[in-house]
Motif scaffolding. Structure first.
Motif, PDB file in Angstrom:
ATOM      1  N   PHE A  43       0.819  -1.218   0.000  1.00  0.00           N
ATOM      2  CA  PHE A  43       0.000   0.000   0.000  1.00  0.00           C
ATOM      3  C   PHE A  43       0.855   1.272   0.000  1.00  0.00           C
ATOM      4  O   PHE A  43       0.467   2.287  -0.563  1.00  0.00           O
ATOM      5  CB  PHE A  43      -0.911  -0.011   1.232  1.00  0.00           C
ATOM      6  N   ALA A  44       2.031   1.195   0.628  1.00  0.00           N
ATOM      7  CA  ALA A  44       2.883   2.394   0.783  1.00  0.00           C
ATOM      8  C   ALA A  44       3.527   2.826  -0.530  1.00  0.00           C
ATOM      9  O   ALA A  44       3.688   2.026  -1.449  1.00  0.00           O
ATOM     10  CB  ALA A  44       3.965   2.103   1.822  1.00  0.00           C
ATOM     11  N   ASP A  45       3.904   4.096  -0.590  1.00  0.00           N
ATOM     12  CA  ASP A  45       4.613   4.608  -1.774  1.00  0.00           C
ATOM     13  C   ASP A  45       6.036   4.076  -1.830  1.00  0.00           C
ATOM     14  O   ASP A  45       6.571   3.821  -2.906  1.00  0.00           O
ATOM     15  CB  ASP A  45       4.632   6.155  -1.742  1.00  0.00           C
ATOM     16  N   GLU A  46       6.658   3.949  -0.645  1.00  0.00           N
ATOM     17  CA  GLU A  46       8.016   3.398  -0.560  1.00  0.00           C
ATOM     18  C   GLU A  46       8.071   2.469   0.645  1.00  0.00           C
ATOM     19  O   GLU A  46       7.322   2.662   1.613  1.00  0.00           O
ATOM     20  CB  GLU A  46       9.046   4.527  -0.368  1.00  0.00           C
ATOM     21  N   ALA A  47       8.961   1.463   0.598  1.00  0.00           N
ATOM     22  CA  ALA A  47       9.079   0.531   1.722  1.00  0.00           C
ATOM     23  C   ALA A  47      10.532   0.124   1.914  1.00  0.00           C
ATOM     24  O   ALA A  47      11.258  -0.081   0.942  1.00  0.00           O
ATOM     25  CB  ALA A  47       8.209  -0.695   1.486  1.00  0.00           C
ATOM     26  N   VAL A  48      10.944   0.018   3.180  1.00  0.00           N
ATOM     27  CA  VAL A  48      12.332  -0.330   3.494  1.00  0.00           C
ATOM     28  C   VAL A  48      12.356  -1.438   4.542  1.00  0.00           C
ATOM     29  O   VAL A  48      11.650  -1.368   5.555  1.00  0.00           O
ATOM     30  CB  VAL A  48      13.101   0.907   4.045  1.00  0.00           C
ATOM     31  N   CYS A  49      13.187  -2.464   4.303  1.00  0.00           N
ATOM     32  CA  CYS A  49      13.351  -3.545   5.268  1.00  0.00           C
ATOM     33  C   CYS A  49      14.302  -3.089   6.380  1.00  0.00           C
ATOM     34  O   CYS A  49      15.385  -2.585   6.105  1.00  0.00           O
ATOM     35  CB  CYS A  49      13.897  -4.803   4.585  1.00  0.00           C
ATOM     36  N   LEU A  50      13.854  -3.278   7.628  1.00  0.00           N
ATOM     37  CA  LEU A  50      14.664  -2.828   8.767  1.00  0.00           C
ATOM     38  C   LEU A  50      15.623  -3.899   9.267  1.00  0.00           C
ATOM     39  O   LEU A  50      16.598  -3.600   9.948  1.00  0.00           O
ATOM     40  CB  LEU A  50      13.753  -2.418   9.934  1.00  0.00           C
ATOM     41  N   GLY A  51      15.294  -5.182   8.974  1.00  0.00           N
ATOM     42  CA  GLY A  51      16.164  -6.245   9.474  1.00  0.00           C
ATOM     43  C   GLY A  51      15.402  -7.527   9.736  1.00  0.00           C
ATOM     44  O   GLY A  51      14.256  -7.684   9.303  1.00  0.00           O
ATOM     45  N   PRO A  52      16.018  -8.471  10.454  1.00  0.00           N
ATOM     46  CA  PRO A  52      15.395  -9.772  10.735  1.00  0.00           C
ATOM     47  C   PRO A  52      14.094  -9.666  11.536  1.00  0.00           C
ATOM     48  O   PRO A  52      13.749  -8.589  12.045  1.00  0.00           O
ATOM     49  CB  PRO A  52      16.467 -10.511  11.536  1.00  0.00           C
ATOM     50  N   ALA A  53      13.417 -10.812  11.667  1.00  0.00           N
ATOM     51  CA  ALA A  53      12.078 -10.861  12.277  1.00  0.00           C
ATOM     52  C   ALA A  53      11.975 -10.325  13.705  1.00  0.00           C
ATOM     53  O   ALA A  53      11.058  -9.548  13.989  1.00  0.00           O
ATOM     54  CB  ALA A  53      11.543 -12.289  12.213  1.00  0.00           C
ATOM     55  N   PRO A  54      12.869 -10.686  14.632  1.00  0.00           N
ATOM     56  CA  PRO A  54      12.670 -10.205  16.009  1.00  0.00           C
ATOM     57  C   PRO A  54      12.574  -8.678  16.060  1.00  0.00           C
ATOM     58  O   PRO A  54      13.336  -7.981  15.386  1.00  0.00           O
ATOM     59  CB  PRO A  54      13.919 -10.708  16.756  1.00  0.00           C
ATOM     60  N   SER A  55      11.631  -8.165  16.848  1.00  0.00           N
ATOM     61  CA  SER A  55      11.392  -6.715  16.837  1.00  0.00           C
ATOM     62  C   SER A  55      12.599  -5.903  17.301  1.00  0.00           C
ATOM     63  O   SER A  55      12.805  -4.787  16.845  1.00  0.00           O
ATOM     64  CB  SER A  55      10.152  -6.358  17.653  1.00  0.00           C
ATOM     65  N   ASN A  56      13.433  -6.487  18.201  1.00  0.00           N
ATOM     66  CA  ASN A  56      14.607  -5.726  18.634  1.00  0.00           C
ATOM     67  C   ASN A  56      15.682  -5.636  17.546  1.00  0.00           C
ATOM     68  O   ASN A  56      16.646  -4.888  17.660  1.00  0.00           O
ATOM     69  CB  ASN A  56      15.195  -6.307  19.930  1.00  0.00           C
ATOM     70  N   GLU A  57      15.474  -6.395  16.456  1.00  0.00           N
ATOM     71  CA  GLU A  57      16.402  -6.298  15.313  1.00  0.00           C
ATOM     72  C   GLU A  57      15.745  -5.598  14.121  1.00  0.00           C
ATOM     73  O   GLU A  57      16.318  -5.499  13.045  1.00  0.00           O
ATOM     74  CB  GLU A  57      16.850  -7.708  14.890  1.00  0.00           C
ATOM     75  N   SER A  58      14.508  -5.127  14.323  1.00  0.00           N
ATOM     76  CA  SER A  58      13.800  -4.466  13.216  1.00  0.00           C
ATOM     77  C   SER A  58      12.985  -3.270  13.710  1.00  0.00           C
ATOM     78  O   SER A  58      13.496  -2.154  13.742  1.00  0.00           O
ATOM     79  CB  SER A  58      12.909  -5.476  12.474  1.00  0.00           C
ATOM     80  N   TYR A  59      11.745  -3.508  14.151  1.00  0.00           N
ATOM     81  CA  TYR A  59      10.836  -2.402  14.474  1.00  0.00           C
ATOM     82  C   TYR A  59      11.284  -1.538  15.657  1.00  0.00           C
ATOM     83  O   TYR A  59      10.809  -0.413  15.819  1.00  0.00           O
ATOM     84  CB  TYR A  59       9.429  -2.942  14.733  1.00  0.00           C
ATOM     85  N   LEU A  60      12.181  -2.048  16.492  1.00  0.00           N
ATOM     86  CA  LEU A  60      12.646  -1.261  17.637  1.00  0.00           C
ATOM     87  C   LEU A  60      13.994  -0.583  17.391  1.00  0.00           C
ATOM     88  O   LEU A  60      14.543   0.044  18.290  1.00  0.00           O
ATOM     89  CB  LEU A  60      12.728  -2.156  18.888  1.00  0.00           C
ATOM     90  N   LYS A  61      14.525  -0.708  16.174  1.00  0.00           N
ATOM     91  CA  LYS A  61      15.838  -0.109  15.872  1.00  0.00           C
ATOM     92  C   LYS A  61      15.677   1.376  15.542  1.00  0.00           C
ATOM     93  O   LYS A  61      15.444   1.754  14.387  1.00  0.00           O
ATOM     94  CB  LYS A  61      16.518  -0.867  14.738  1.00  0.00           C
ATOM     95  N   MET A  62      15.790   2.179  16.575  1.00  0.00           N
ATOM     96  CA  MET A  62      15.559   3.627  16.435  1.00  0.00           C
ATOM     97  C   MET A  62      16.500   4.282  15.430  1.00  0.00           C
ATOM     98  O   MET A  62      16.069   5.045  14.568  1.00  0.00           O
ATOM     99  CB  MET A  62      15.703   4.319  17.794  1.00  0.00           C
ATOM    100  N   ASP A  63      17.786   3.991  15.556  1.00  0.00           N
ATOM    101  CA  ASP A  63      18.775   4.630  14.676  1.00  0.00           C
ATOM    102  C   ASP A  63      18.540   4.282  13.211  1.00  0.00           C
ATOM    103  O   ASP A  63      18.682   5.139  12.324  1.00  0.00           O
ATOM    104  CB  ASP A  63      20.200   4.220  15.091  1.00  0.00           C
ATOM    105  N   LYS A  64      18.156   3.036  12.976  1.00  0.00           N
ATOM    106  CA  LYS A  64      17.898   2.581  11.601  1.00  0.00           C
ATOM    107  C   LYS A  64      16.693   3.332  11.016  1.00  0.00           C
ATOM    108  O   LYS A  64      16.707   3.758   9.859  1.00  0.00           O
ATOM    109  CB  LYS A  64      17.650   1.060  11.621  1.00  0.00           C
TER     110      LYS A  64
END
Length: 479
Positions: A43-64
């Motif tokens: 649905f988004a105009d752009e999308a970026v992968c943050l990292g592996p499945a665990p949230s502390n390696e993806s959705y919780l990576k503030m700096d990324k």
């Protein structure tokens, strides 16, 4: 704001993006490797992968996330709920990097993130509180003395907590020491903070929350209440608006109290003030959630206000365009959180492949959904698939439409809370409005649900047999 990144996943990421697009703003999705086929990415105009499945390696990576914002020229970040939505450090980090955090300022998040700090902050505003002690305590002798003063049963609560973790009901003095140790240990492991405090236990409470909106110009309004008493493990499963037990006078008192709570911490944006309501209609401040709530759609449906749109406008520095007198209750809305959980097995998460996944459609049915047929339900995150919301001109109509929508919601491959939702909607105590936060404990058992399912299966079989015999008879009848 020309481009907003949604720092979340699933149904809330998609729901937020729909409003952003409607406002003519570009959207950026982020995702983990486990979510690479999620609808919010398409649905988004752009999308970026943050990292592996665990949230502390993806959705919780503030700096990324900040790095992605800078690379793609993002103006604002919407955190949704969960993950970084109530993280004061993340709110501060976005501001430092000249990116607008679509939510409150970090100070408000910090203050309201600690139940003890929140109590201290609202104290000066004459907000009703549950009797108890508003400081952290680890000394069992002191705790015993306080408990005797306020009277058993008491509730031990983690200051930094939520979702029922670090929470213990103590009915007798002899159990206090053991339960306190358990609460402190659980709070330490869940939140990294073992601070607990003691309150009088309100025996038959209802969980009522008030939605507030506050702009940067000092204007604060409330958008009436939501009833959130149907819970399992201290987490909500069914929510509705308005509440069946509030009259206009109590609604106004609770609304005014919620506005005062928001004012006490210089709140900005959309927030929710939670209260306990006892059987005598006394209400007590519980906490403030400094973000959009899972159950925000029921408020949107009865007020006609798009809360995400308001969040974005407030973040842009606009003056709140809605006055308190503009808020009117129109009809009734009901929400069921559709979790991939097994109600027959203590609501434990149910992971697997969505072999069949068909959503109900129709007038006054809204589904905030994050999945598609054929997708796997990952084990790494909250097991919510969607939120099923129905709207009616009154409560009875909203309930009836919910029963019909549940019947039209087809899911195979995982267990869900759909059958539990039907059980609630058809329960006499729920229908009459005579319930509290102990509804599940009082009325729900896996056996009751199994019996109900069996009885319905038998009835369906009888109907099918009768139809078959009728058709057979018609075929034999000479024309």
């Amino acid at each position: 704001m020309k481009k907003i990144l949604v720092a979340n996943r699933g149904e809330i990421a998609l729901r937020v993006m729909k409003t952003i697009k409607k406002m003519g703003i570009k959207t950026v999705a982020v995702y983990s490797e486990a979510d690479r086929n999620s609808p919010h990415i398409k649905f988004a105009d752009e999308a970026v992968c943050l990292g592996p499945a665990p949230s502390n390696e993806s959705y919780l990576k503030m700096d990324k996330i900040i790095e992605v914002c800078k690379e793609l020229g993002v103006d604002g970040v919407h955190p949704g709920y969960g993950f970084l939505s109530e993280n004061a450090a993340f709110a501060e980090l976005t501001e430092k990097n000249n990116i607008t955090f679509i939510g409150p300022r970090s100070k408000a998040i910090e203050v309201m993130g600690s139940k003890l700090a929140a109590k201290e902050t609202v104290k000066a505003y004459d907000i009703p509180m549950v009797p108890g002690i508003d400081e952290a305590i680890e000394d069992v002798n002191k705790a015993t003395q306080i408990a005797r003063e306020i009277g058993f049963p008491i509730l031990i609560k983690a200051s930094a907590g939520g979702g029922g973790k670090g929470m213990r009901v103590v009915n007798e003095e002899k159990d206090l020491e053991e339960q306190m140790k358990r609460a402190i240990s659980e709070a330490k492991s869940a939140f990294g903070d073992g601070s607990v405090f003691i309150e009088k236990y309100v025996a038959s409470p209802r969980h009522i929350e008030i939605q507030v909106l506050a702009d940067t110009h000092g204007n604060i309004i409330h958008l009436v209440e939501r009833e959130c008493s149907i819970q399992r493990r201290h987490q909500k499963v069914v929510e509705e608006a308005p509440s069946v037990v509030l009259d206009e006078s109590l609604r106004e008192k609770m609304g005014n109290a919620a506005v005062k709570v928001a004012r006490s911490c210089d709140y900005v944006g959309a927030g929710t003030v939670e209260f306990l309501l006892d059987e005598n209609k006394n209400f007590y401040f519980l906490e403030m959630n400094t973000r959009l709530q899972v159950e925000h759609p029921v408020t949107e449906l009865i007020t006609g206000v798009d809360l995400v749109e308001q969040q974005i406008k407030i973040a842009r520095g606009e003056v709140l365009e809605i006055q308190q007198e503009d808020i009117k209750i129109n009809g009734h809305a009901m929400e069921l959180r559709v979790y991939a959980e097994d109600p027959l097995n203590d609501f434990l998460p149910s992971v697997g492949n969505l072999e069949t996944y068909q959503l109900p459609v129709g007038e006054n049915i809204r589904v905030d959904n994050g999945f598609e047929e054929g997708m796997d339900v990952p084990i790494y995150y909250d097991p919510m698939l969607s939120k099923l919301i129905t709207y009616g001109k009154n409560r009875e109509e909203a309930i009836q439409l919910m029963i019909e929508a549940i019947a039209d919601y087809k899911v195979e491959g995982v267990s869900t809370t759909l059958a539990f939702g039907k059980f609630v909607m058809e329960n006499e105590h729920f229908k009459s409005g005579d319930f509290d936060t102990h509804f599940v404990k009082k009325y729900f058992t896996p056996e009751a649900l199994s019996k109900k399912n069996q009885a319905e299966a038998k009835l369906a079989a009888k109907v099918a047999l009768a139809r078959y015999l009728q058709e057979k008879k018609l075929l034999k009848t000479p024309h």
